[in-house]
Every structure is written in structure tokens, then in C-alpha cells.
Motif scaffolding. Structure first.
Motif, PDB file in Angstrom:
ATOM      1  N   CYS A   1      -0.873  16.275   0.986  1.00 31.95           N
ATOM      2  CA  CYS A   1      -1.074  15.418  -0.173  1.00 31.95           C
ATOM      3  C   CYS A   1      -0.330  14.104  -0.019  1.00 31.95           C
ATOM      4  CB  CYS A   1      -0.474  16.099  -1.394  1.00 31.95           C
ATOM      5  SG  CYS A   1      -1.653  16.596  -2.560  1.00 31.95           S
ATOM      6  N   LEU A   2       0.927  14.239   0.414  1.00 32.72           N
ATOM      7  CA  LEU A   2       1.780  13.063   0.564  1.00 32.72           C
ATOM      8  C   LEU A   2       1.157  12.097   1.565  1.00 32.72           C
ATOM      9  CD1 LEU A   2       4.575  12.338  -0.561  1.00 32.72           C
ATOM     10  CD2 LEU A   2       5.536  13.112   1.590  1.00 32.72           C
ATOM     11  N   THR A   3       0.761  12.630   2.722  1.00 34.31           N
ATOM     12  CA  THR A   3       0.186  11.786   3.769  1.00 34.31           C
ATOM     13  C   THR A   3      -1.113  11.145   3.285  1.00 34.31           C
ATOM     14  OG1 THR A   3       0.874  13.602   5.152  1.00 34.31           O
ATOM     15  CG2 THR A   3      -0.203  11.775   6.235  1.00 34.31           C
ATOM     16  N   ALA A   4      -1.984  11.978   2.702  1.00 35.53           N
ATOM     17  CA  ALA A   4      -3.274  11.451   2.270  1.00 35.53           C
ATOM     18  C   ALA A   4      -3.097  10.420   1.170  1.00 35.53           C
ATOM     19  CB  ALA A   4      -4.162  12.595   1.797  1.00 35.53           C
ATOM     20  N   GLY A   5      -2.103  10.651   0.283  1.00 35.58           N
ATOM     21  CA  GLY A   5      -1.839   9.686  -0.786  1.00 35.58           C
ATOM     22  C   GLY A   5      -1.427   8.339  -0.212  1.00 35.58           C
ATOM     23  N   LEU A   6      -0.524   8.391   0.788  1.00 34.58           N
ATOM     24  CA  LEU A   6      -0.084   7.140   1.417  1.00 34.58           C
ATOM     25  C   LEU A   6      -1.252   6.443   2.109  1.00 34.58           C
ATOM     26  CD1 LEU A   6       3.345   8.165   2.941  1.00 34.58           C
ATOM     27  CD2 LEU A   6       2.905   6.604   1.058  1.00 34.58           C
ATOM     28  N   LEU A   7      -2.082   7.253   2.770  1.00 33.21           N
ATOM     29  CA  LEU A   7      -3.243   6.701   3.461  1.00 33.21           C
ATOM     30  C   LEU A   7      -4.160   5.982   2.473  1.00 33.21           C
ATOM     31  CD1 LEU A   7      -4.165   6.942   6.402  1.00 33.21           C
ATOM     32  CD2 LEU A   7      -5.688   8.766   5.689  1.00 33.21           C
ATOM     33  N   LEU A   8      -4.394   6.634   1.332  1.00 31.81           N
ATOM     34  CA  LEU A   8      -5.264   6.031   0.325  1.00 31.81           C
ATOM     35  C   LEU A   8      -4.657   4.738  -0.202  1.00 31.81           C
ATOM     36  CD1 LEU A   8      -7.751   6.172  -1.485  1.00 31.81           C
ATOM     37  CD2 LEU A   8      -6.397   7.439  -3.126  1.00 31.81           C
ATOM     38  N   GLY A   9      -3.337   4.786  -0.465  1.00 36.65           N
ATOM     39  CA  GLY A   9      -2.681   3.584  -0.981  1.00 36.65           C
ATOM     40  C   GLY A   9      -2.813   2.426  -0.024  1.00 36.65           C
ATOM     41  N   ILE A  10      -2.597   2.696   1.264  1.00 42.10           N
ATOM     42  CA  ILE A  10      -2.667   1.616   2.262  1.00 42.10           C
ATOM     43  C   ILE A  10      -4.095   1.102   2.388  1.00 42.10           C
ATOM     44  CG2 ILE A  10      -2.398   1.113   4.717  1.00 42.10           C
ATOM     45  CD1 ILE A  10      -0.073   3.150   4.688  1.00 42.10           C
ATOM     46  N   ALA A  11      -5.065   2.039   2.435  1.00 43.53           N
ATOM     47  CA  ALA A  11      -6.462   1.612   2.561  1.00 43.53           C
ATOM     48  C   ALA A  11      -6.866   0.743   1.381  1.00 43.53           C
ATOM     49  CB  ALA A  11      -7.364   2.838   2.650  1.00 43.53           C
TER      50      ALA A  11
ATOM     51  N   GLY B   1       0.817  -1.210   0.000  1.00 46.20           N
ATOM     52  CA  GLY B   1       0.000   0.000   0.000  1.00 46.20           C
ATOM     53  C   GLY B   1       0.845   1.251   0.000  1.00 46.20           C
ATOM     54  N   VAL B   2       1.972   1.201   0.716  1.00 43.90           N
ATOM     55  CA  VAL B   2       2.862   2.366   0.744  1.00 43.90           C
ATOM     56  C   VAL B   2       3.418   2.629  -0.658  1.00 43.90           C
ATOM     57  CG1 VAL B   2       5.051   3.214   1.629  1.00 43.90           C
ATOM     58  CG2 VAL B   2       3.437   2.119   3.163  1.00 43.90           C
ATOM     59  N   ILE B   3       3.772   1.542  -1.342  1.00 44.60           N
ATOM     60  CA  ILE B   3       4.314   1.695  -2.694  1.00 44.60           C
ATOM     61  C   ILE B   3       3.274   2.338  -3.612  1.00 44.60           C
ATOM     62  CG2 ILE B   3       4.971   0.362  -4.716  1.00 44.60           C
ATOM     63  CD1 ILE B   3       6.544  -1.443  -2.898  1.00 44.60           C
ATOM     64  N   LEU B   4       2.045   1.850  -3.525  1.00 42.58           N
ATOM     65  CA  LEU B   4       0.968   2.417  -4.330  1.00 42.58           C
ATOM     66  C   LEU B   4       0.692   3.864  -3.910  1.00 42.58           C
ATOM     67  CD1 LEU B   4      -0.880   1.262  -6.493  1.00 42.58           C
ATOM     68  CD2 LEU B   4      -2.557   0.801  -4.728  1.00 42.58           C
ATOM     69  N   GLY B   5       0.760   4.080  -2.577  1.00 44.71           N
ATOM     70  CA  GLY B   5       0.466   5.411  -2.054  1.00 44.71           C
ATOM     71  C   GLY B   5       1.466   6.452  -2.515  1.00 44.71           C
ATOM     72  N   GLY B   6       2.720   6.045  -2.678  1.00 44.77           N
ATOM     73  CA  GLY B   6       3.710   6.980  -3.190  1.00 44.77           C
ATOM     74  C   GLY B   6       3.314   7.493  -4.555  1.00 44.77           C
TER      75      GLY B   6
ATOM     76  N   ALA C   1       8.855   2.411  -9.394  1.00 50.71           N
ATOM     77  CA  ALA C   1       7.842   3.466  -9.557  1.00 50.71           C
ATOM     78  C   ALA C   1       7.723   4.275  -8.285  1.00 50.71           C
ATOM     79  CB  ALA C   1       6.491   2.846  -9.923  1.00 50.71           C
ATOM     80  N   CYS C   2       7.707   3.579  -7.147  1.00 56.61           N
ATOM     81  CA  CYS C   2       7.562   4.297  -5.878  1.00 56.61           C
ATOM     82  C   CYS C   2       8.764   5.184  -5.615  1.00 56.61           C
ATOM     83  CB  CYS C   2       7.366   3.298  -4.748  1.00 56.61           C
ATOM     84  SG  CYS C   2       7.166   4.097  -3.162  1.00 56.61           S
ATOM     85  N   VAL C   3       9.969   4.634  -5.887  1.00 59.96           N
ATOM     86  CA  VAL C   3      11.183   5.424  -5.641  1.00 59.96           C
ATOM     87  C   VAL C   3      11.179   6.670  -6.518  1.00 59.96           C
ATOM     88  CG1 VAL C   3      13.687   5.424  -5.934  1.00 59.96           C
ATOM     89  CG2 VAL C   3      12.544   3.483  -4.854  1.00 59.96           C
ATOM     90  N   LEU C   4      10.862   6.487  -7.798  1.00 57.16           N
ATOM     91  CA  LEU C   4      10.859   7.634  -8.706  1.00 57.16           C
ATOM     92  C   LEU C   4       9.770   8.634  -8.313  1.00 57.16           C
ATOM     93  CD1 LEU C   4      11.591   6.045 -12.168  1.00 57.16           C
ATOM     94  CD2 LEU C   4      13.006   7.599 -10.856  1.00 57.16           C
ATOM     95  N   ALA C   5       8.613   8.103  -7.902  1.00 56.48           N
ATOM     96  CA  ALA C   5       7.534   9.006  -7.468  1.00 56.48           C
ATOM     97  C   ALA C   5       8.007   9.842  -6.293  1.00 56.48           C
ATOM     98  CB  ALA C   5       6.292   8.202  -7.093  1.00 56.48           C
ATOM     99  N   CYS C   6       8.736   9.196  -5.353  1.00 59.76           N
ATOM    100  CA  CYS C   6       9.238   9.946  -4.206  1.00 59.76           C
ATOM    101  C   CYS C   6      10.234  11.002  -4.651  1.00 59.76           C
ATOM    102  CB  CYS C   6       9.905   9.003  -3.208  1.00 59.76           C
ATOM    103  SG  CYS C   6       8.727   7.968  -2.360  1.00 59.76           S
ATOM    104  N   ILE C   7      11.089  10.642  -5.636  1.00 54.23           N
ATOM    105  CA  ILE C   7      12.078  11.616  -6.105  1.00 54.23           C
ATOM    106  C   ILE C   7      11.378  12.814  -6.747  1.00 54.23           C
ATOM    107  CG2 ILE C   7      13.918  12.000  -7.785  1.00 54.23           C
ATOM    108  CD1 ILE C   7      14.801   9.099  -7.227  1.00 54.23           C
TER     109      ILE C   7
END
Lengths: 289, 364
Positions: free
Chosen positions: A243-253, A10-15, A147-153
Motif C-alpha cells: 500500500c505504502l509503495t503503491a500510494g507513493l507511486l500514485l502520488g508521484i505519477a 509527489g512523494v508528499i502527496l503519496g504519503g 500532512a505528509c509527516v503526520l501521515a507517515c507517523i
């Protein structure tokens, strides 16, 4: 422990969702335009990556060098040609929001129809880095991790620009008070155009990343637009850290839901989260009441 | 209220004439199924259903100025409720059930989102239809194991048409009464300025939610009535996002100032979309989107706004201070001007370009 694996997935998707939402937030928070056609650029970039990879075997990450600037320019032109007349015409902010929602709603159907014509409605995918990767004893697909790493970058770079540079400070001023920004000598329309274009560029980057690990077709744009809207509202309009927090939250959910209930319910999860936030914290997760 | 007796009498005769004309129109429309072919009847069914949807949309969005993109959600709820309950309930009972379900969903959505900013409502309405479709697909696959349902009932196209016509009359009546009620006037105030509305003591959230529910009930019933037209219904068919889109186009094309204005948008767009679908089926979405953008940019007040402008221009006295020869002389002078391109064609292009991208230090 499958639960931890599910949450990490979920964290990966959330990123990725955070990246999509940061781009949307640039357009919505800074340029004050609700761009319902946002996801169509994501979809366009996904197709661009697909064709570059399958026809010319160009690495999708290298292909971004082409699709991101093209999307930047296209969005900048859209702001200049299509949105500015509405900005000039609008009397109030609500009026502008209504008008741009309608105009971009029309644009959504034009772009989606054009994509269906050009690429057909088939589902597409390609195999890029589809190898298992072992991290701390858990196994993930390498393309998702990339994808997650690049999204974070990308997301981190945007945050740095916004918070650490003069240019970013001017952009944030637009979000807080457009009239005040004009009074202190910020070229509001020029900056808003750049913010809008920057949002489009992030959409293209996200689209390329999505294409490496998801099946896609011309209709996926609207789903990402909806998720971006939900994340932006949850995190706060113009608030990138939110945005970052909410995105991660959505990914995990979403990841939890697809593990325990069904993987087809992603949008329902997003809207359920949205409703909970609306009821519990109507000003967003980090809003001051 | 100092209306003279004559004024009142004139108004009364005008109202009577209008009512008479409308009754006659409805009577003519009611006989349509007897006179027309199957194709024409199905065209009229289309017109009627979109008419109800568009007027119901304008009831809410035209007054509160909140763009609702949830039409297809309620239309789909109506259609799918009927499809699911038709095997266990009598026809009219399933229509009633559809209305109840639609009103309940509208209540929940309205109470949760309309209290807050209008933006939240728009966002929610944008995704509502997709979300319900997703939930229904999941429910049907995992719980009932039936993907799609058959609706076979003795309710033919003529019956659908007559019911839709009745519904159209009701929706007009409701709209007409609303403009004369406290609720309708409260809505107009809210549309003009919400802060003022709150200051004069209008219960803003209640008013918005109430009208949203009314509008949603009409949309749901339209969907329910249309269900027997399609013998096979699945969630992807019932919750078609294009319906929301088309309804917004129709309402905007017609204009939102008058109750009858959407009529002017519905008929041309249905003709246009039938044409597009038969002649350029693959280009349908693109062309419809373009039509929509043209309306947003060039006809912001719709056809009614255009008609009003023309009417005003016709009503104005003709201003010809120099007589008929004046404009002729002007035209002649303009025509006999030498063609003047001091900076050539490149100059024209540069001017255009500067309009799109002004230089940073220049004043716009």
C-alpha cells in the motif's frame, strides 16, 4: 531542477494516499468489506476540522483528538449494525463482497446527501500553516509537509501494530484465512469490527490532513475512495507495505501528470496506473503469481 | 426430451398467447404520444429509457452476478458522442457512431478487467464514469475550447419515445433469445459456479466480455437517443453518477430472476423519484440512498422474489390442524397473558444491547 521538486511534491502527496489506502486496506483486507462509503468519513473529518478551525479556532491537529475517535465509533457501529447482518447472510466470500458493495454504495449516497444538506455544496478551504518551508533548497508549503509527516507517523504506527503486536498478528490472520483464524481461537467478528473501525479512524485522520491544504466539498469522498481502491489493488489486498509503495507511486505519477499535462486529470492517472498493473502484474505489485 | 404431444401443444398455445399479449401491449404503448400531455409523455420517456438501461444492466449483472456500476459511463458516452458529432454527421450516423464507441470502450474494459477477478471489474466500473468525465472536461477545455455543446435536431420527444420503445422491444427480444441460446446457458452456469463453468469447457472470459459488450451497446444507444432531449449538454451533465445508482436500485427492486422483473422496479422508482425531486429536492440523494439500503437489506430478491413467495404461500394448502378455533384460542391465550417484565425496561434495553455488542466470552 524542477523535476526533483515535482517528484518530491509527489512523494508528499503519496504519503497521504498511502495513509488513506492503509485505512481502506484495514476494512477491505482484514474485515473483508468493500466500503464504498469510506471516503465519506474522510470528507466528514475534513468538514469537522474546517468548522472547528473557523468557528472555535481549534488547531486541526488537536481537533483530530475529537474527529478520529468519533469516526472510530461510527465505523464500529456501522460494522455492528449494518455489516454484520450481511456477513451472517452471505453464503460465500464473493456473495459477501457483492452485498457489501451494494449496501455501502447506498450508504455513500446517504452520507453525501446528508453532508450536502448540512454543509451546502460550496467549496471550502481554510488557511492553516500556509507558509513556505525550505527543505534542502526546495520550497514546499508547510501544511503539506506536516500532512505528509503526520501521515507517515499514523501509517507507521498502524504498520507497527499490525506487524509487532499480538493483536496485529490476529488481524493479519483474518486477512490470510478467516476460517483458520476462527479455528485457532480468534474472535473473527469482533476483530473484524475493530479493523473496520480502525480503518474509519485512519480515514478521519487523513481527512483532517487533506483539509489543511486542499479545497474540499461534500463530493470529494468518492474520489478518495476510488484512489484508495486503486492503491489497494496495486499494493495487494491486505498488504500494508505494498500500500505504502503503491500510494507513493500514485502520488508521484499524479504530480508528474499535473506538472506536464494538466492538474485536472488525477483520476485518469490513477486508473491508467491501475490498468498498467492489471495488464503487467495482475496479482498486484508484490503478489506472487 | 420426452415431452408428450399434448404438452408441446399446450406450450405452443401459451407462447402464442404471450406473444399476442406483448404485441398488443407494444401497440398500445406506441399510441401513447397521441393521447397524453407533454408532461405525461416526458414521464413515459423516462420510464422507457430507464427500462432499457435496467434490462441491459440485468442482462450482464443479473447472470454473472458482477455488480456493474458503469451504467452512467455508457449512457454518458452515448449522449456525449451524439453531442460532439451531431454538427458533422447525420443523426442516425451519429447514433451508429455512439454504439461503435460504446462497444469499443466495453471491449477494452471487459478484456482488461473481466479476465481477472470480479472485484477488479467492480472497482473499474465504479470509477469509469468519473474518469471519462474528467478526460472529456480536459479535452474540451484544452483541445476544442468548447465547454458544453448544443444539440438542435428535428428529433422531438415523440420520436425519442418511439425509438426508445423500439429499443425496449429489442432488448427484451435479445434477453429472451439469450435465455434460449448456448451463450445464455453458459452465463447461467458462470453465475452459479465459475469453476464448474471452466471445467465443462465454457470460455468464461469470452462469454463475460461478449455479454458485457451487448449490455453496454444498449446503454450507449439509450444515452444517444436521449441526447436530443436536452438541448445543452456538457460532460458533467452527461456522466451523472446518479444514473448508475438508480439503475442498480431499479434492477434490485424488481428482482433479477425473470427477464421482465426489472419492469416492476422501474415504474415505482420513477414515480418515487419524481415525487422526491419535486417535494424534497434537497433530501433526494439521502432518501434515495435509504430506499436503496432498505431494498438491499429487506428485499434481497426484489419485488419478484416477494411475489413468488406470496404465490407459493397461496398455493400451499391451508394448514389448520385444529380448525378455525385453534388460532383464535392461541390469540386469546396470548392476549390474556400477564405483562411480564421481570427485569424492567432496563432489561429489554440490555438484551438489545447484548445483541449489538455480545460479551467477548459468551457464545453467540
Amino acid at each position: 531542477m524542477p523535476l526533483i521538486e515535482v517528484i518530491l511534491g509527489g512523494v508528499i502527496l503519496g504519503g497521504l494516499y498511502a495513509l488513506v489506502a492503509i485505512g481502506f486496506n484495514l476494512q477491505f483486507g482484514m474485515a473483508r468489506i468493500v466500503n464504498l462509503a469510506y471516503g465519506e468519513f474522510l470528507m466528514g473529518a475534513a468538514f469537522a476540522a474546517f468548522f472547528m478551525y473557523t468557528l472555535f479556532s481549534i488547531n486541526p491537529i488537536v481537533g483530530m483528538l475529537l474527529s478520529v475517535p468519533v469516526s472510530f465509533a461510527a465505523n464500529w457501529l456501522i460494522y455492528r449494525v449494518l455489516m454484520l447482518p450481511l456477513v451472517r447472510r452471505a453464503r460465500t466470500r464473493d456473495d459477501l463482497e457483492g452485498q457489501t458493495i451494494l449496501a455501502t454504495f447506498g450508504l455513500l449516497f446517504v452520507l453525501r446527501g446528508a453532508a450536502t444538506l448540512a454543509f451546502t455544496a460550496d467549496n471550502r478551504y481554510y488557511n492553516y500553516l500556509g507558509v513556505p518551508l525550505n527543505i534542502f533548497g526546495f520550497t514546499f508549503a508547510a501544511n503539506r509537509v506536516l500532512a505528509c509527516v503526520l501521515a507517515c507517523i499514523f501509517g507507521g504506527a498502524s504498520l507497527m501494530v499490525l506487524n509487532r503486536t499480538r493483536f496485529g498478528t490476529a488481524l493479519r490472520a483474518l486477512n490470510i484465512d478467516p476460517i483458520g483464524a476462527e479455528l485457532v481461537g480468534i474472535d473473527v467478528r469482533g476483530m473484524a469490527g475493530l479493523a473496520f473501525a480502525g480503518g474509519g479512524a485512519l480515514a478521519a485522520a487523513a481527512g483532517t490532513l487533506v483539509s489543511t491544504f486542499l479545497t474540499f466539498n461534500p463530493a470529494i469522498g468518492i474520489e478518495f475512495t476510488m484512489k484508495a481502491l486503486v492503491v489497494v489493488i496495486m499494493g495487494g489486498i491486505g498488504n500494508m507495505a505494498g500500500c505504502l509503495t503503491a500510494g507513493l507511486l500514485l502520488g508521484i505519477a499524479e504530480s508528474l501528470c499535473s506538472y506536464y499535462v494538466d492538474s485536472g486529470l488525477t483520476l485518469a492517472v490513477a486508473y491508467a496506473l491501475f490498468l498498467i498493473v492489471l495488464v503487467v502484474r495482475p496479482r498486484g505489485l508484490f503478489g506472487t503469481p | 426430451m420426452a415431452a408428450s404431444a399434448e404438452d408441446r401443444r399446450r406450450r405452443r398455445t401459451r407462447t402464442a398467447a404471450a406473444i399476442g399479449a406483448l404485441v398488443a401491449l407494444v401497440a398500445v404503448l406506441a399510441t401513447v404520444p397521441l393521447l397524453t400531455s407533454d408532461y405525461q409523455l416526458s414521464f413515459m420517456v423516462n420510464v422507457m429509457s430507464y427500462l432499457v438501461l435496467t434490462i441491459a444492466w440485468a442482462l450482464f449483472s443479473g447472470t454473472t452476478r458482477l455488480v456493474s456500476l458503469a451504467t452512467s459511463a455508457f449512457f454518458g458516452i452515448g449522449m456525449y458522442t451524439v453531442a460532439m458529432s451531431i454538427k458533422i454527421l447525420p443523426l442516425y450516423a451519429s447514433f451508429a457512431l455512439a454504439i461503435v464507441v460504446g462497444a469499443a470502450v466495453a471491449l477494452v474494459v471487459g478484456v482488461l478487467t473481466l479476465r481477472l477477478s470480479g472485484m477488479f471489474f467492480v472497482i473499474f466500473s465504479f470509477g469509469l464514469s468519473e474518469m471519462i468525465r474528467e478526460l472529456m472536461v480536459w479535452w474540451e477545455i484544452n483541445q476544442t475550447h468548447t465547454m458544453g455543446r448544443y444539440v438542435y435536431v428535428p428529433f422531438d420527444t415523440t420520436m425519442i419515445y418511439e425509438h426508445l420503445l423500439g429499443l425496449a422491444v429489442v432488448v427484451f427480444l435479445v434477453g429472451w433469445l439469450l435465455r434460449r441460446s448456448r451463450l445464455g446457458i453458459a452465463l447461467l452456469v458462470i453465475g452459479e459456479d465459475e469453476t464448474v463453468a471452466r471445467q465443462v469447457g465454457i470460455n468464461v472470459p469470452f462469454t463475460k466480455v461478449a455479454i458485457f459488450i451487448v449490455s453496454a451497446m444498449f446503454m450507449t444507444l439509450t444515452g444517444a437517443l436521449m441526447a436530443p432531449r436536452f438541448s445543452f449538454i456538457n460532460p458533467n451533465f452527461a456522466f451523472n453518477p446518479l444514473v448508475s445508482f438508480v439503475v442498480v436500485i431499479m434492477a434490485l427492486l424488481g428482482g433479477l430472476q425473470k427477464l421482465w422483473a426489472p419492469v416492476l422496479g422501474v415504474i415505482p422508482l420513477i414515480i418515487l423519484s419524481e415525487r422526491l425531486q419535486t417535494q424534497f429536492p434537497f433530501w433526494y440523494s439521502v432518501l434515495l440512498g435509504l430506499v436503496f439500503m432498505v431494498i438491499v437489506y429487506f428485499l434481497p430478491r426484489g419485488v419478484t422474489g416477494l411475489l413468488e413467495d406470496i404465490w407459493k404461500a397461496l398455493g400451499r394448502p391451508l394448514a389448520l390442524p385444529r380448525g378455525f378455533t385453534g388460532p383464535l384460542l392461541d390469540a386469546w391465550a396470548w392476549l390474556s397473558r400477564p405483562i411480564f417484565l421481570p427485569r424492567g425496561l432496563a432489561g429489554i434495553i440490555e438484551e438489545r444491547w447484548l445483541k449489538i455488542m455480545p460479551r467477548a466470552n459468551e457464545k453467540r
